[in-house]
Scaffold this motif. Structure first.
Motif, mmCIF file in Angstrom:
data_model
loop_
_atom_site.group_PDB
_atom_site.id
_atom_site.type_symbol
_atom_site.label_atom_id
_atom_site.label_comp_id
_atom_site.label_asym_id
_atom_site.label_seq_id
_atom_site.Cartn_x
_atom_site.Cartn_y
_atom_site.Cartn_z
ATOM 1 N N SER A 219 -4.248 3.105 -3.173
ATOM 2 C CA SER A 219 -3.394 2.361 -2.240
ATOM 3 C C SER A 219 -4.214 1.424 -1.354
ATOM 4 O O SER A 219 -3.800 0.290 -1.087
ATOM 5 C CB SER A 219 -2.572 3.338 -1.382
ATOM 6 N N GLU A 220 -5.387 1.867 -0.901
ATOM 7 C CA GLU A 220 -6.242 1.006 -0.078
ATOM 8 C C GLU A 220 -6.802 -0.160 -0.891
ATOM 9 O O GLU A 220 -6.896 -1.282 -0.400
ATOM 10 C CB GLU A 220 -7.389 1.819 0.527
ATOM 11 N N GLU B 83 0.823 -1.208 0.000
ATOM 12 C CA GLU B 83 0.000 0.000 0.000
ATOM 13 C C GLU B 83 0.863 1.266 0.000
ATOM 14 O O GLU B 83 0.604 2.216 -0.751
ATOM 15 C CB GLU B 83 -0.911 -0.008 1.238
ATOM 16 N N SER C 143 -4.178 -2.694 -1.206
ATOM 17 C CA SER C 143 -3.997 -3.388 0.060
ATOM 18 C C SER C 143 -5.056 -4.474 0.262
ATOM 19 O O SER C 143 -4.748 -5.600 0.673
ATOM 20 C CB SER C 143 -4.054 -2.377 1.209
#
Length: 440
Positions: free
Chosen positions: A189-190, A155, A193
């Protein structure tokens, strides 16, 4: 076996914590060099609001899910689906609040109209952080720490790449647009992840229609754990949210110019505090490893083992924190120059470094109270500490001592909260052991 699993989990989280914190520092360094101190100041000004909404969006459900999974008494699939639905409803409410009151928060409370766009952008990010938090907590409950470490590192790498390659092209559109882009990088990024976390699920996992059943009893038990946890974080976030409001309003009243306040607040919150709180990330990792171990041990009545794990958690936290504190006291300018390319904030670092030793052991103590079902004690500590800190911040700022009012009030709050939590942990163990002895 339990002992080995705890140590291995702690070791994995420590390595992951180091990598993630290093990546976080690189991200901050890149941001500071791209946006400058004013851009970092604006970002730090809206960050408390971001933290507040993240805390509300998660609603303490990750901690509740992790604890219930660790106790091994529930159908985990039903539990996940039940908590996911609760999280979805909560996040829809928060999105509405952000869209309706975002401009008011920026203009009337933060006194910075440039904060409007970044605050509105948070509405897109909050649901994703809530989802990833719940998925991560499943692996914590199973004491599988590797998925968390890998997903966190991936992430941060994605976020760093976005900031390096995307952020510079938006600087000519204004700092408010640049800060908004920084907030929005969390979307990709989340998502990355969450994708990584799903790869770690069992390969033979099979879902049935019965797994997608909302269990009211599961949701109720989780809410019993999450509500005091959320209230504690909410009040803490409220204090963090009010911090720049009280600070800017009071210092403006005392005659300090807006540029000085934003610049110095950016130095303290954007440069100094991330460095000082570097070890606290590792202590948080230790606490994450402690939660399932302590939840299982206290649920089984094994208090001797639980106390031993608490002492180990505090020892590991100080083992990391003390050497860093010495370095921050002796050569603060070295770290500021190396990472942020600035000498500003050395006096702040020297004063706060010893205080942060108390901060480092707060996380294991708070986790112990959560694991023992005493989350209300964490709530009380947060309430008392937030009231104390906010009140002192107001009065110290009236003395016209610049950012030192914030530093003094924060230091007193850290010391008070740590000793309060330590007292409550000892009290909780005494009560549990007395009750266990009476039953035997």
């Amino acid at each position: 076996m339990k002992k080995e699993k705890f140590i291995v989990s702690t070791f994995i989280l420590l390595i992951g914590g180091f990598l993630t914190k290093a990546l976080g520092m690189v991200i901050k360094m890149v941001m500071s060099r791209i946006m400058g101190s004013e851009g970092i100041g604006l970002y730090m000004l809206v960050l408390p609001t971001f933290s507040l909404f993240i805390g509300l969006g998660q609603f303490g459900l990750p901690i509740a899910f992790s604890k219930l999974v660790a106790e091994e008494k529930k159908n985990n699939r039903n539990l996940f689906f039940s908590l996911f639905l609760v999280s979805l409803v909560i996040n829809l409410i928060i999105i509405g609040i952000i869209l309706i009151f975002g401009k008011t928060l920026a203009v009337n409370l933060l006194h910075e109209k440039r904060a409007t766009m970044p605050i509105l952008a948070m509405s897109v990010v909050i649901p994703l952080t809530s989802c990833s938090g719940i998925v991560r907590s499943y692996f914590f409950g199973k004491q599988q720490m590797l998925p968390h470490v890998v997903s966190n590192c991936f992430e941060d790498i994605v976020r760093l790449a976005l900031i390096v390659f995307v952020l510079p092209s938006f600087l000519n559109k204004g700092l408010e647009v640049a800060v908004t882009i920084v907030i929005l990088t969390n979307i990709i990024s989340e998502l990355s992840s969450i994708l990584i976390l799903f790869f770690f699920l069992p390969k033979n996992l099979q879902l049935h229609r019965s797994d997608f059943t909302f269990r009211k009893d599961y949701a109720k038990e989780a809410m019993y754990i999450s509500i005091p946890t959320t209230a504690s974080r909410f009040i803490g976030s409220i204090g963090y949210f009010l911090e720049p409001i009280i600070l800017t309003s009071t210092l403006t009243y005392c005659g300090y110019p807006s540029y000085y306040i934003v610049n110095q607040y950016g130095v303290l919150s954007g440069f100094v505090m991330p460095l000082l709180l570097l070890p606290s990330f590792f202590t948080s990792a230790i606490s994450q490893a402690l939660l399932p171990v302590l939840s299982k041990a206290t649920s089984d009545g094994n208090y001797t083992y639980a106390k031993k794990k608490v002492k180990q958690g505090i020892f590991f936290s100080l083992f990391i924190g003390i050497p860093m504190t010495i370095l921050f006291l002796l050569i603060p300018q070295f770290f500021l120059k190396l990472i942020y390319h600035t000498n500003q904030g050395t006096s702040y670092m020297r004063f706060l470094a010893p205080i942060c030793l108390f901060q480092y052991i707060q996380s294991p103590l708070a986790t112990t109270l959560d694991a023992m079902g005493n989350s209300n004690d964490n709530l009380k500590a947060t309430v008392y500490g937030t009231i104390l800190r906010s009140t002192l911040l107001f009065f110290f700022s009236l003395l016209s001592i610049g950012l030192w009012g914030l530093i003094f009030s924060t230091s007193i709050n850290v010391i008070f909260t740590t000793f309060y939590n330590l007292h409550q942990v000892k009290k909780a163990f005494r009560q549990r052991e007395a009750t266990s002895f009476a039953k035997s």
